[in-house]
Design an enzyme around this catalytic site. Structure first.
Site, PDB file in Angstrom:
ATOM      1  N   LYS A 194      -0.276  -2.016   9.096  1.00 15.88           N
ATOM      2  CA  LYS A 194      -1.452  -1.212   9.453  1.00 15.88           C
ATOM      3  C   LYS A 194      -1.014  -0.758  10.694  1.00 15.88           C
ATOM      4  O   LYS A 194      -0.823  -1.459  11.806  1.00 15.88           O
ATOM      5  CB  LYS A 194      -2.563  -2.143   9.299  1.00 15.88           C
ATOM      6  CG  LYS A 194      -4.027  -1.511  10.017  1.00 15.88           C
ATOM      7  CD  LYS A 194      -5.114  -2.527  10.054  1.00 15.88           C
ATOM      8  CE  LYS A 194      -6.256  -1.652  10.932  1.00 15.88           C
ATOM      9  NZ  LYS A 194      -7.296  -2.891  11.260  1.00 15.88           N
TER      10      LYS A 194
ATOM     11  N   LYS B 103       0.072  -5.642  12.050  1.00 12.31           N
ATOM     12  CA  LYS B 103      -1.162  -4.799  12.748  1.00 12.31           C
ATOM     13  C   LYS B 103      -0.832  -4.268  14.013  1.00 12.31           C
ATOM     14  O   LYS B 103      -0.470  -5.089  14.998  1.00 12.31           O
ATOM     15  CB  LYS B 103      -2.444  -5.518  12.466  1.00 12.31           C
ATOM     16  CG  LYS B 103      -3.458  -5.011  13.120  1.00 12.31           C
ATOM     17  CD  LYS B 103      -4.974  -5.522  12.788  1.00 12.31           C
ATOM     18  CE  LYS B 103      -5.935  -4.585  13.520  1.00 12.31           C
ATOM     19  NZ  LYS B 103      -7.326  -5.166  13.430  1.00 12.31           N
TER      20      LYS B 103
HETATM   21  C1  PBG Z   1     -10.825  -5.492  13.271  1.00  7.37           C
HETATM   22  C2  PBG Z   1     -10.499  -4.336  12.599  1.00  7.37           C
HETATM   23  C3  PBG Z   1     -10.027  -2.890  12.879  1.00  7.37           C
HETATM   24  C4  PBG Z   1      -9.933  -2.396  11.973  1.00  7.37           C
HETATM   25  C5  PBG Z   1      -9.837  -3.135  10.644  1.00  7.37           C
HETATM   26  N1  PBG Z   1     -10.138  -4.331  11.213  1.00  7.37           N
HETATM   27  C6  PBG Z   1     -10.289  -2.482  14.516  1.00  7.37           C
HETATM   28  C7  PBG Z   1      -9.411  -2.941  15.382  1.00  7.37           C
HETATM   29  O1  PBG Z   1      -8.411  -3.813  15.196  1.00  7.37           O
HETATM   30  O2  PBG Z   1      -9.645  -2.356  16.654  1.00  7.37           O
HETATM   31  C8  PBG Z   1      -9.090  -0.960  11.867  1.00  7.37           C
HETATM   32  C9  PBG Z   1      -9.574  -0.006  10.633  1.00  7.37           C
HETATM   33  C10 PBG Z   1      -9.397   1.399  10.863  1.00  7.37           C
HETATM   34  O3  PBG Z   1      -9.325   1.843  11.998  1.00  7.37           O
HETATM   35  O4  PBG Z   1      -9.942   2.180   9.887  1.00  7.37           O
HETATM   36  N2  PBG Z   1     -10.247  -6.110  14.117  1.00  7.37           N
END
Ligand code: PBG
Length: 327
Positions: free
Chosen positions: A247, A194
């Site tokens: 992601k 991520k």
């Molecule tokens: C929680 C999380 C996030 C997303 C999914 N789980 C936000 C982040 O990490 O700031 C992002 C999903 C999206 O942008 O559609 N940590």
């Protein structure tokens, strides 16, 4: 002209083109993200994500009904709690927003597959993904909070948990806690690679989870890195992740390809809020054909090696697949 190789032979008509497709899509591979807000009644459009809604606990079943009608059989839930504090204690409250939402969904749709996002950022008053020590997120203390949260989701009836926090060792901590409590059969989908991405912007305004100071670069990955993604996936698999995830999706197709080649477990990709919002904005400005861009983008993620796609377009994509426009 004598030309032995004529690739166009296999493009000469719809039947042969479809026969020779290398990538096959199915609605079974799609997961729809749903936001549930504890203090909301009814549903509210999300400004940053045109066409998406925040659901109250009284309407979340409506969101699921639409998935079922569209042929989507799985969602990932995000909670917006009434109460936030330094540790994010609402996250593991047995009567918290997600725990209640799972109960409501399962009561009406017992076979609908409910995945929960496990993270602290929507629950902490500072918006970071764990407990703070000074201005840093304390990794090891956060592991306990994440494990408690994941367990509370399983107890409430979640089918799968998906930690998105990027703390080191969280898959092992969650696996251990679930197993000790008798939830050996609840799989973990780890947000393994991520990245610290600008593509999460619309999500953070939708979920009210932007950090109140600093950024997430101390725990999410540097977009410059490729080998580090392999390392993160390897660690998660070793710790017991059943599914790994990359992601965002579109700017990270190379990472999806590499990680799906390197590991035996199913690969998920999350086409995040910014990807969706960009297509919507370009379409609204009359610059692109939204439907075709949606189809082509989703297709590219599967072609890159993903088996599962989490997307705000899940319902529309399921319809497109069923119509035969892709897949
Ligand atoms: C929680 C999380 C996030 C997303 C999914 N789980 C936000 C982040 O990490 O700031 C992002 C999903 C999206 O942008 O559609 N940590």
């Amino acid at each position: 002209m004598e030309l032995v190789h004529r690739p166009r032979r296999l493009r000469n008509g719809d039947v042969i083109r479809r026969m020779c497709r290398e990538t096959r899509l199915s609605p079974d591979s799609l997961v729809y993200p749903i936001f549930v807000e504890e203090t909301l009644s009814g549903k509210q459009p999300i400004e940053s994500l045109p066409g998406q809604y925040r659901y109250g606990l009284d309407t979340v079943e409506e969101g699921i009904a639409q998935c079922v009608d569209a042929g989507v059989s799985s969602c990932i839930l995000f909670g917006i709690p009434a109460h936030k504090d330094a540790l994010g204690s609402s996250a593991w409250d047995p009567k918290g927003v997600i725990q209640q939402a799972i109960g409501k969904i399962k009561a009406r749709y017992p076979d609908f597959y409910v995945i929960t996002d496990v993270c602290m950022c929507e629950y902490t008053d500072h918006g970071h993904c764990g407990a703070l020590c000074g201005h840093e997120v304390d990794n090891d203390q956060t592991l306990e909070l994440l494990a408690k949260t994941a367990l509370s989701h399983a107890v409430a009836g979640a089918d799968m948990v998906a930690p998105s926090d990027m703390m080191d060792g969280r898959v092992a901590a969650i696996r251990h806690t679930l197993d000790e409590a008798g939830y050996q059969n609840i799989p973990i989908m780890a947000y393994s690679a991520k990245y610290a991405s600008a593509f999460y912007g619309p999500f953070r305004s939708a979920a009210g989870s932007a950090p109140s100071f600093g950024d997430r670069k101390g725990y999410q990955m540097d977009p410059h890195n490729r080998k580090e993604a392999l390392k993160e996936c390897a660690l998660d698999v070793e710790e017991g992740a059943d599914i790994i995830m990359v992601k965002p999706a579109l700017s990270y197709l190379d990472i999806i390809r590499e990680c799906s080649d390197a590991f035996e477990v199913p690969m998920a990709a999350y086409s995040v809020s910014g990807e969706y919002a960009m297509i919507k904005a370009a379409a609204q400005a009359g610059l692109v054909d939204e439907y075709r861009i949606m189809c082509e983008s989703a297709l590219s993620v599967f072609r890159a090696g993903a088996n599962i796609l989490i997307t705000y377009y899940a319902k529309e994509l399921a319809a497109a697949i069923q119509k035969g426009d892709i897949g």
